[in-house]
Design a protein around this motif. Structure first.
Motif: not given
Length: 182
Positions: A9-11, A34-37, A97-98, A101-103
């Protein structure tokens, strides 16, 4: 002993980069999922390069299935130039997996992702150390003697580390092609 800081987490970092650069930590390593915000890892590291002067900057693991080697080579070289030669590239096969496929990324079997990792390392080194690059592999085809710029500050190239959780194929790839493993 050198101790690096790895974050997902960069914040909390943005307002504390001066403190981090003056601390005992020798490096900052961010994740690439890719799944991480989170922010784009190499874009964020370019920002950090401008705000620090000492710590090494890199990815804990950049998943090769999510990046074309040419684009990744340019991103890493950019951070290496902006930081005055402090970039470190952690590479891996991707395992969640997350992240796939979702991306829209195809999650190849492990052996296919390991082959992609091996080819990526070969291509990156070629881009960074040779005037032109041609490559023919199972996953990537570079034709016509592609020239690559910019070249990184570190010679022959920024350090490359392979991330893995178990011994075996990736350890062999790391021993043959990388500067270390995590």
């Amino acid at each position: 002993m050198k101790i690096g800081l790895m974050t997902t987490d960069h914040t909390w970092l943005s307002g504390n980069l001066d403190y981090l650069d003056a601390s005992a930590f020798s490096g900052l390593y961010v994740v690439d999922h890719p799944q991480f915000p989170i922010l784009s890892p190499w874009t964020f590291l370019a920002y950090v390069a401008a705000r620090t002067s000492r710590i090494r900057l890199g990815t804990h693991v950049t998943g090769v299935p999510f990046h074309h080697p040419q684009s990744l080579a340019k991103q890493v070289a950019t951070v290496d130039i902006l930081s005055g030669g402090r970039a470190v590239l952690g590479l891996g096969t991707g395992y969640e997996h997350e992240d796939f496929e979702p991306y829209g990324y195809e999650m190849l079997p492990f052996s296919g992702r390991a082959g992609m990792l091996e080819e990526t390392i070969q291509i990156l080194k070629s881009f960074w150390t040779q005037a032109t690059t041609e490559f023919s592999g199972q996953h990537y085809q570079l034709k016509g003697g592609a020239a690559f710029e910019p070249k990184p500050v570190q010679q022959p190239h920024p350090p490359i580390f392979v991330g893995f959780n178990t011994n075996g194929l990736l350890m062999k790839i790391a021993a043959r092609l990388a500067d270390g493993f995590n």
